[in-house]
Scaffold this motif. Structure first.
Motif, short mmCIF file in Angstrom:
data_model
loop_
_atom_site.label_atom_id
_atom_site.label_comp_id
_atom_site.label_asym_id
_atom_site.label_seq_id
_atom_site.Cartn_x
_atom_site.Cartn_y
_atom_site.Cartn_z
N ARG B 54 60.40 24.41 15.54
CA ARG B 54 59.30 24.65 16.85
C ARG B 54 57.93 23.87 16.39
NH1 ARG B 54 58.90 30.80 18.32
NH2 ARG B 54 57.46 29.96 19.88
N VAL B 55 57.77 24.18 15.30
CA VAL B 55 56.35 23.18 14.60
C VAL B 55 56.77 21.85 15.01
CG1 VAL B 55 55.12 22.90 12.76
CG2 VAL B 55 55.43 25.25 13.26
N VAL B 56 57.66 21.26 14.22
CA VAL B 56 58.10 19.98 14.17
C VAL B 56 58.12 19.30 15.68
CG1 VAL B 56 59.71 18.29 13.49
CG2 VAL B 56 58.99 19.83 11.84
N LYS B 57 58.85 20.21 16.54
CA LYS B 57 58.86 19.87 18.03
C LYS B 57 57.51 19.63 18.52
CE LYS B 57 61.31 19.60 21.72
NZ LYS B 57 60.36 19.24 22.83
N VAL B 58 56.44 20.53 18.34
CA VAL B 58 55.03 20.55 18.73
C VAL B 58 54.58 19.09 18.11
CG1 VAL B 58 52.85 21.17 18.56
CG2 VAL B 58 55.00 22.87 19.13
N CYS B 59 54.59 18.95 16.85
CA CYS B 59 54.28 17.70 16.31
C CYS B 59 54.88 16.41 17.22
CB CYS B 59 54.87 17.44 14.82
SG CYS B 59 53.77 18.54 13.60
N HIS B 60 56.01 16.44 17.43
CA HIS B 60 56.87 15.37 18.10
C HIS B 60 56.01 15.29 19.49
CE1 HIS B 60 60.32 13.47 20.10
NE2 HIS B 60 60.41 13.05 19.17
N ASP B 61 55.90 16.27 20.05
CA ASP B 61 55.44 16.07 21.43
C ASP B 61 53.85 15.50 21.42
OD1 ASP B 61 57.46 17.25 22.40
OD2 ASP B 61 56.82 19.46 22.76
N VAL B 64 52.29 13.68 16.29
CA VAL B 64 51.54 13.96 14.91
C VAL B 64 52.59 13.86 13.87
CG1 VAL B 64 49.98 15.57 13.78
CG2 VAL B 64 49.80 15.30 16.25
N PRO B 65 52.22 13.13 12.78
CA PRO B 65 53.02 13.21 11.64
C PRO B 65 53.19 14.38 10.89
CG PRO B 65 51.55 11.46 11.51
CD PRO B 65 51.17 12.17 12.51
N PHE B 66 53.88 14.81 10.25
CA PHE B 66 54.22 15.87 9.64
C PHE B 66 54.69 15.35 8.04
CE2 PHE B 66 58.10 15.79 11.82
CZ PHE B 66 59.04 16.04 10.81
N THR B 167 70.51 22.69 5.63
CA THR B 167 70.16 22.41 6.89
C THR B 167 68.94 21.80 6.99
OG1 THR B 167 70.89 24.77 7.21
CG2 THR B 167 69.54 24.15 8.66
N VAL B 168 68.87 21.05 7.77
CA VAL B 168 67.69 19.93 7.93
C VAL B 168 67.04 20.15 9.49
CG1 VAL B 168 67.10 17.73 8.09
CG2 VAL B 168 68.78 18.51 6.44
N VAL B 169 65.94 20.06 9.61
CA VAL B 169 65.07 20.10 10.81
C VAL B 169 64.69 18.36 10.96
CG1 VAL B 169 63.15 20.70 12.42
CG2 VAL B 169 64.65 22.38 10.97
N LEU B 170 65.12 17.76 12.15
CA LEU B 170 64.89 16.45 12.27
C LEU B 170 63.39 16.32 13.07
CD1 LEU B 170 68.35 14.84 13.21
CD2 LEU B 170 67.16 15.05 11.05
N SER B 171 62.87 15.11 13.23
CA SER B 171 61.60 15.09 13.57
C SER B 171 61.54 15.21 14.94
CB SER B 171 61.11 13.73 13.38
OG SER B 171 61.91 12.61 13.83
N ASP B 172 62.69 15.50 15.85
CA ASP B 172 62.45 15.99 17.25
C ASP B 172 62.85 17.32 17.33
OD1 ASP B 172 65.12 15.98 16.74
OD2 ASP B 172 65.87 14.58 18.51
#
Ligand code: FAD
Lengths: 455, 466
Positions: B54-61, B64-66, B167-172
């Motif tokens: 969810r955090v990464v999704k917000v960055c994506h929206d 913003v880089p993470f 398990t990996v969370v991708l940038s989207d």
């Protein structure tokens, strides 16, 4: 022949010599892929020639299937298109053998057996031992991620490949890794090409790490009337300090095919074959411990040393090759978590029996990998035979997937492959795989459609 | 987009207390064990795969880089938020989720320290083999991202050889599970490709590792030399004799002296170098192996070989080795760690040439390294407040990497490229090689938000404009 095609062939002949552009059916027929004979077989003689060929194919939109020794060419779905086979057989040179650093670089078409013979002269060994070492090429071994019994102790190609040279589908030549044993210079591109089955480019050179030849080798074979006894020995070994190099488990059918070679007459049963390698002191101790474990479970023991041991393992590794030939024969590979291997071996026999098939099953019992040959009952009409083969295979696939494992079809006639996808449903991560494929091979020219999910 | 709106969205996911954006807090996250600094715009403490997604999704929206951050011990600037954005603090995802002995696997969250996993497995009689010297403070997520090595990697391989699934969370925000308990999953080996991707492919939120039975026995010895050349020759001699010790580590005089000053491990202060050699495995031949190695060391000029008599003596030797970087850090305000790797037989030559580089630039360069792997760590000592000295250090470092490449090696064995070695990439890789690697980056992270601006050098200027 269209003028375009004629021009294309002329370009190829110019690049690699007309003798190495095969078009006559009698010379292309041996290179059939899933029953389809390629219109052209191209046999470049150097890595640069491979790049020339691939560049020409890319320009002409020609779809290629790379061919090493052909031992794994049956793995995968039938190609969506097949315009040419690119054979690596002439790329069989040793580029550099750096024995002092336990490292060798060879062209992709060199066979595993020739590599082993060469490094053995310096008392070294590449501890990868898939079947058909005399025909398996190093490029094919890497592309198909082939392994054998000693993966238990030594792992697979991903643990031994230090570097690769690859011709990408656009004809560009790239290097992955290098020749040092630790390397994090950018991404680990070797891993991308290992197990990519010719779908991302043509591997033209392989650099491998080697091991010093062990002082001693021995095997303890235990023949057990019941699977449970064999499993119990397996579990005792896993819980112990012993460090076997290999532990293969064969069902009674596969064991039966071997027994004459091993000089073990009937009675039949499950065979648990364990190999040890290392110093004489450790091998002796492990042989003693294992003999006691086998005897303790009521198994018959046969201990083999050195040459006899090596021969026995050759027979064990190639045992599915000695299953009587059958036109409709299917070969599968099943992967499950290590602790589920023996259970899966039993399942394969059971599912096969339910469908009236005969099966020979062999497992790398402490590594979670099984292979089986499935044959229909003699005299069955082809259609019913294919139905039975497909039903058993799909049932086994469901079982493997339920255990977070997989089932892949290693060989089967096109009519079988039309019923059963070679790889099964793609899972998590597939979108990324697709993007990788599209980035490397946007026009779908390298082994199109043969891999997972139509890649 | 306002910073406030962005931070507000993050707080809604993880709670107000888990988002830091005050100056003081951000300052704490602007550096790692490398030498550069850059302040993030926010730090987010994450607790689960879902939360990361969810955090990464917000960055994506928000575009913003993470940058995921484990222990921050990497030596190449891997956790510096080079283009600003969010630092994802992984340290609270530190649970051991499952130890599966029958299947020889463990499932771990990425914020767990390497040593903690070792400590949890030991009572069961099992171990996870990769053991970076920083294992007390380095996380498994960091190990995965850097494909870390360690003293025992000569015999047992590096992180990638022991990571079976992720398990990996991708940038989207997509959650991807690859590999796992069963071997040889069909499809590309995304696990293998992700290991060593330095946080640039996405965030690892779970790791499935291979565990193995502890060895029945182990013997540790210390070989003491008056010549560094003879010491490094011995390394190749041991391997040439067909032996595969678990470790073959080397420390030179300056390092030994620093270690003794801070830890008192009983190392001789007047020798040129020591080798720490360990053999492990079945008990039956350990004595014989130890004796054979001892003979080889003496034949190659060791003045003395000491064999640890008990666990305490063994632990002391390892404390010295593992504490080496820290001890050297006391000598000067800063040091640059080089991480070049060469074919093992080139070690004597490369060490000689590194010493020459030190003389040329008038710099002290102690050395402590994984000799069996041919992976050296010259530590170039300096004072970061002295700009002129820093410039010399950077030049010397680059020269050492170039040396390694000339001798058939490469620029990084285990510490990663990060910000540090981007400009050295072209010493090893062609433009086509770089392009092919970038294709993989784009496939994992099409929007270039995962730890951007790392690893790859700037594209070459067009050489000649017509
Ligand atoms: C004293 C000392 C000794 C060392 N010894 C060794 C050694 O022997 N061998 C060796 O190889 N290294 C060694 N190192 C280097 C360092 O410890 C390793 O690189 C380590 O793996 C970094 O782990 P970390 O948790 O500190 O990662 P960090 O420094 O926090 O991060 C490193 C990289 O990993 C990424 N990352 C972190 N967590 C994740 C995640 N969950 N998902 C995706 N990406 C992530 C970061 O973005 C960054 O790019 C040493 C360092 C020090 C200071």
């Amino acid at each position: 022949m269209s003028s375009e095609l004629a021009a294309f062939r002329a370009t190829l002949a110019q690049a690699i010599g007309a003798d190495h552009v095969l078009a006559a059916v009698e010379s292309t027929a041996p290179y059939a892929v899933d029953g389809v004979c390629p219109p052209l077989v191209l046999r470049p003689g150097t890595q640069d020639e491979v790049a020339l060929v691939v560049t020409a194919c890319a320009a002409a939109g020609v779809a290629l299937v790379p061919w090493g020794g052909g031992t794994s060419i049956s793995v995968g779905n039938p190609p969506q298109r097949l315009d040419a086979v690119l054979s690596l057989e002439r790329l069989d040179r040793v580029v550099e053998f750096d024995a002092d650093n336990l490292c060798i670089t060879v062209e992709a078409g060199l066979t595993l057996a020739r590599l082993q013979a060469l490094v053995a002269e310096k008392q070294e060994v590449l501890p990868l031992d898939p079947p058909n070492a005399d025909r398996v090429t190093l490029g094919g071994l890497v592309a198909a991620n082939l392994s054998g019994p000693s993966r238990l102790l030594h792992g697979t190609a991903r643990d031994w490949v230090l570097g690769l040279r690859v011709v990408l589908p656009n004809g560009e030549q790239v290097r992955c890794g290098g020749r040092v044993i630790k390397n994090v210079t950018g991404y680990d591109m070797n891993k991308l090409f290992i197990r990519s089955f010719g779908t991302l480019g043509i591997i033209t050179e392989v650099t491998l790490k080697l091991l010093p030849m062990p002082e001693a080798r021995a095997s303890v074979l235990g023949l057990f009337p019941a699977l449970a006894a064999a499993t119990s020995v397996l579990e005792s070994v896993q819980a112990s300090f012993l460090l076997p190099e290999a532990m293969d488990l064969l069902d009674p059918t596969a064991a039966g095919l071997l027994l004459p070679t091993l000089g073990l007459a009937s009675p039949t049963g499950h065979l648990l074959a364990t190999a040890f390698s290392g110093s004489l002191a450790t091998v002796d101790r492990q042989v003693r411990d294992l003999e006691a474990l086998v005897a303790g479970q009521g198994g018959r023991v046969l201990t083999l040393r050195d040459g006899a041991s090596t021969q026995a393992w050759q027979a064990i590794t190639n045992v599915l090759g000695s299953v009587p030939p059958d036109l409709l024969r299917v070969q599968i590979q099943v992967a499950v978590p290590i602790g589920r291997t023996a259970g899966m071996l039993a399942s394969i026999s059971a599912r096969a029996a339910e469908q009236g098939l005969s099966a020979a099953v062999t497992a790398h019992a402490a590594s979670g990998l099984l292979r089986a040959a499935l044959l229909p009952a003699p005299g069955l009409p082809a259609d019913s035979a294919l139905e039975a083969l497909a039903a058993a295979t799909l049932a086994l696939r469901d079982e493997a997937v339920a255990l977070a494992g997989s089932l892949t079809v290693q060989a089967g006639v096109p009519a079988f492959k039309a019923r059963v996808d070679a790889w099964g449903q793609p899972g998590s991560g597939f979108a990324t795989m697709r993007r990788i494929k599209d980035a490397f091979d946007p026009h779908g020219l390298c082994s199109p459609g043969r891999f997972l999910g139509g890649i | 987009m306002t910073h406030q709106a962005f931070v507000q969205s993050l707080r809604q996911i993880v709670g107000a207390a888990n988002v830091l954006d005050s100056d003081v807090h951000l300052q704490l996250y602007q550096y790692d064990a490398y030498l550069e600094e850059r302040r993030p715009d926010a730090v987010v403490f994450v607790h689960s795969t879902e939360e990361v997604s969810r955090v990464v999704k917000v960055c994506h929206d928000f575009g913003v880089p993470f940058v995921p951050r484990g222990g921050g011990t990497n030596l190449s600037g891997g956790t510096i938020p080079f283009k600003g954005g969010v630092v994802l603090e992984m340290i609270r995802m530190n649970r051991l989720l499952e130890v599966d002995v029958p299947n020889l696997r463990a499932r771990v969250q990425p914020g767990m320290f390497n040593l903690e996993l070792g400590n949890a497995l030991a009572p069961l009689g099992y171990q996870y083999l990769p053991d970076p010297a920083s294992q007390k403070a380095a996380t498994l997520g960091g190990n995965v991202a850097e494909n870390s090595g360690g003293p025992h990697c000569f015999k047992y391989g590096v992180t990638t050889n022991h990571v079976m699934g992720l398990t990996v969370v991708l940038s989207d925000g997509e959650i991807v599970t690859v590999g796992g308990e069963a071997p040889d999953q069909p499809g590309y080996d995304l696990t293998g490709v992700f290991v060593g991707s330095e946080g640039t492919f996405g965030v690892c939120t779970e790791v499935v590792v291979r565990i193995v039975r502890q060895a029945e026995g182990v013997k540790t010895m210390l070989a003491i030399y008056d010549s560094i050349e003879r010491g490094s020759e011995t390394v190749s001699a041991i391997v040439a004799a067909g032996m595969v010790p678990a470790t073959l580590e080397m420390m030179d005089q300056l390092v030994i002296q620093a270690v003794e000053k801070s830890l008192s491990c009983g190392l001789p202060l007047d020798c040129a170098t020591v080798l720490i050699i360990e053999v492990d495995g079945l008990k039956d031949d350990l004595e014989a192996q130890t004796e054979a190695i001892e003979r080889l060391c003496l034949a190659h000029g060791a003045r003395e070989v000491r064999v640890a008599k008990n666990d305490a003596e063994r632990a002391l030797l390892w404390a010295g080795r593992r504490g080496a970087f820290g001890a050297v850090a006391r000598l000067t305000p800063s040091y640059l760690v080089c991480d070049g790797t060469v074919p093992r037989t080139a070690l004597p030559e490369v060490l000689r040439k590194v010493a020459e580089v030190g003389e040329k630039y008038d710099l002290q360069i102690p050395n402590v390294f994984h000799a069996g792997d041919g992976n050296l760590h010259p530590l170039i000592l300096f004072d970061w407040r002295d700009a002129e000295q820093k410039e010399r250090v950077m030049k010397a470092g680059m020269e050492i990497l170039a040396l390694c490449v000339q001798l058939g090696g490469t620029i990084s064995g285990e510490h990663g490229v990060g910000l540090e070695k981007m400009d050295a990439m072209r010493l090893v890789l062609s433009e086509a090689d770089i392009r092919s690697q970038l294709k993989v980056k784009q496939a994992f992270d099409p929007s270039d938000l995962a730890n951007p601006g790392k690893i790859f050098p700037a594209p070459l200027e067009v050489a000649h404009v017509q």
